[in-house]
Design a protein around this motif. Structure first.
Motif, PDB file in Angstrom:
ATOM      1  N   ASP A   1     -33.006   3.356 -28.409  1.00  0.00           N
ATOM      2  CA  ASP A   1     -34.027   4.409 -28.508  1.00  0.00           C
ATOM      3  C   ASP A   1     -34.374   4.706 -29.965  1.00  0.00           C
ATOM      4  N   GLU A   2     -33.366   4.743 -30.833  1.00  0.00           N
ATOM      5  CA  GLU A   2     -33.607   4.975 -32.263  1.00  0.00           C
ATOM      6  C   GLU A   2     -34.438   3.844 -32.868  1.00  0.00           C
ATOM      7  N   ILE A   3     -34.088   2.620 -32.496  1.00  0.00           N
ATOM      8  CA  ILE A   3     -34.817   1.453 -33.011  1.00  0.00           C
ATOM      9  C   ILE A   3     -36.254   1.469 -32.494  1.00  0.00           C
ATOM     10  N   MET A   4     -36.415   1.767 -31.213  1.00  0.00           N
ATOM     11  CA  MET A   4     -37.751   1.829 -30.611  1.00  0.00           C
ATOM     12  C   MET A   4     -38.606   2.887 -31.308  1.00  0.00           C
ATOM     13  N   ALA A   5     -38.041   4.068 -31.537  1.00  0.00           N
ATOM     14  CA  ALA A   5     -38.777   5.144 -32.212  1.00  0.00           C
ATOM     15  C   ALA A   5     -39.135   4.735 -33.638  1.00  0.00           C
ATOM     16  N   TYR A   6     -38.214   4.072 -34.320  1.00  0.00           N
ATOM     17  CA  TYR A   6     -38.476   3.619 -35.684  1.00  0.00           C
ATOM     18  C   TYR A   6     -39.609   2.589 -35.700  1.00  0.00           C
ATOM     19  N   CYS A   7     -39.577   1.674 -34.739  1.00  0.00           N
ATOM     20  CA  CYS A   7     -40.638   0.670 -34.644  1.00  0.00           C
ATOM     21  C   CYS A   7     -41.990   1.341 -34.406  1.00  0.00           C
ATOM     22  N   GLU A   8     -42.013   2.349 -33.555  1.00  0.00           N
ATOM     23  CA  GLU A   8     -43.271   3.044 -33.266  1.00  0.00           C
ATOM     24  C   GLU A   8     -43.849   3.664 -34.536  1.00  0.00           C
ATOM     25  N   VAL A   9     -42.997   4.311 -35.322  1.00  0.00           N
ATOM     26  CA  VAL A   9     -43.435   4.926 -36.580  1.00  0.00           C
ATOM     27  C   VAL A   9     -43.976   3.866 -37.541  1.00  0.00           C
ATOM     28  N   ARG A  10     -43.338   2.701 -37.554  1.00  0.00           N
ATOM     29  CA  ARG A  10     -43.741   1.621 -38.458  1.00  0.00           C
ATOM     30  C   ARG A  10     -44.901   0.781 -37.921  1.00  0.00           C
ATOM     31  N   GLY A  11     -45.350   1.049 -36.682  1.00  0.00           N
ATOM     32  CA  GLY A  11     -46.436   0.267 -36.101  1.00  0.00           C
ATOM     33  C   GLY A  11     -45.998  -1.108 -35.620  1.00  0.00           C
ATOM     34  N   ILE A  12     -44.718  -1.235 -35.282  1.00  0.00           N
ATOM     35  CA  ILE A  12     -44.154  -2.496 -34.781  1.00  0.00           C
ATOM     36  C   ILE A  12     -44.033  -2.380 -33.269  1.00  0.00           C
ATOM     37  N   LEU A  13     -44.574  -3.332 -32.561  1.00  0.00           N
ATOM     38  CA  LEU A  13     -44.498  -3.342 -31.103  1.00  0.00           C
ATOM     39  C   LEU A  13     -43.051  -3.581 -30.669  1.00  0.00           C
ATOM     40  N   PHE A  14     -42.569  -2.792 -29.712  1.00  0.00           N
ATOM     41  CA  PHE A  14     -41.214  -2.940 -29.183  1.00  0.00           C
ATOM     42  C   PHE A  14     -41.322  -3.201 -27.685  1.00  0.00           C
ATOM     43  N   LYS A  15     -40.663  -4.254 -27.213  1.00  0.00           N
ATOM     44  CA  LYS A  15     -40.686  -4.586 -25.785  1.00  0.00           C
ATOM     45  C   LYS A  15     -39.273  -4.805 -25.274  1.00  0.00           C
ATOM     46  N   ALA A  16     -38.974  -4.166 -24.155  1.00  0.00           N
ATOM     47  CA  ALA A  16     -37.717  -4.427 -23.441  1.00  0.00           C
ATOM     48  C   ALA A  16     -38.016  -5.548 -22.453  1.00  0.00           C
ATOM     49  N   MET A  17     -37.234  -6.615 -22.529  1.00  0.00           N
ATOM     50  CA  MET A  17     -37.503  -7.826 -21.765  1.00  0.00           C
ATOM     51  C   MET A  17     -36.442  -8.042 -20.683  1.00  0.00           C
ATOM     52  N   THR A  18     -36.802  -8.798 -19.667  1.00  0.00           N
ATOM     53  CA  THR A  18     -35.807  -9.240 -18.693  1.00  0.00           C
ATOM     54  C   THR A  18     -34.811 -10.128 -19.425  1.00  0.00           C
ATOM     55  N   THR A  19     -33.535  -9.926 -19.160  1.00  0.00           N
ATOM     56  CA  THR A  19     -32.499 -10.691 -19.841  1.00  0.00           C
ATOM     57  C   THR A  19     -32.704 -12.202 -19.688  1.00  0.00           C
ATOM     58  N   PRO A  20     -32.451 -12.962 -20.752  1.00  0.00           N
ATOM     59  CA  PRO A  20     -32.546 -14.409 -20.635  1.00  0.00           C
ATOM     60  C   PRO A  20     -31.292 -15.013 -19.978  1.00  0.00           C
ATOM     61  N   ALA A  21     -30.328 -14.172 -19.662  1.00  0.00           N
ATOM     62  CA  ALA A  21     -29.054 -14.663 -19.115  1.00  0.00           C
ATOM     63  C   ALA A  21     -29.121 -14.888 -17.604  1.00  0.00           C
TER      64      ALA A  21
END
Length: 181
Positions: free
Chosen positions: A144-164
């Motif tokens: 959540d902290e990383i996602m919020a930081y990305c939003e402030v910086r204008g970096i797209l953040f995506k939660a993906m289906t696990t590759p495992a």
């Protein structure tokens, strides 16, 4: 009854992210244990990242390929990799247990992902290799902290289906769309 605690470090803690990175793949943990024969991030047998990524870009499958080929691929497409955790402390006998729910409260050192993001002036996309957060409140807090930081910086953040665990056309489509848009 008390258990001796064992420190398990991240297998690729010496990996340096290239400064020209545009897409950062964010995972959880890859243990430095004798039973782990992965030569690079997502290199374990039951992980399909090295099929998903190249296929998304119209390249040959790299699952099982040598590390050098994977490094060439990520350099070519300005992709790099980092995990949330740098070190965990687990009960003796649990060194190879890297299940996220188990290790969520075993983290002794969290990776400074935001500090690494700050070193990447061209970063456009961060893909977290998990969509669900059930049973992992500490990881969720960090993500959540990383996602919020990305939003402030204008970096797209995506939660993906696990590759495992398995490969599927649906998983490939999701990864392709997310990486290409």
């Amino acid at each position: 009854m008390t258990f001796d605690m064992i420190t398990v470090k991240h297998r690729f803690s010496n990996h340096t992210i290239r400064p020209d990175t545009e897409t950062l793949i964010l995972g959880t943990f890859n243990p430095e244990t004798s039973g782990n024969n992965a030569d690079f991030f997502y290199g374990r047998t039951r992980n399909y990242l090295w099929r998903l990524l190249p296929t998304a870009f119209g390249e040959d499958d790299l699952k099982g390929a040598p590390k050098a080929e994977k490094l060439d691929f990520i350099k070519k497409f300005k992709i790099d990799l980092i995990d949330l955790m740098e070190e965990i402390k687990v009960e003796e006998g649990q060194e190879a247990n890297y299940d996220d729910v188990y290790i969520d409260n075993k983290v002794s050192i969290w990776q400074n992902v935001i500090g690494e993001i700050d070193k990447l002036p061209n970063l456009k996309l961060v893909c977290f290799t998990r969509k669900t957060f059930t049973g992992i409140p500490n990881m969720k807090e960090h993500v959540d902290e990383i996602m919020a930081y990305c939003e402030v910086r204008g970096i797209l953040f995506k939660a993906m289906t696990t590759p495992a665990r398995f490969y599927s056309n649906d998983k490939q489509t999701e990864w392709t769309i997310s990486l290409k848009n």
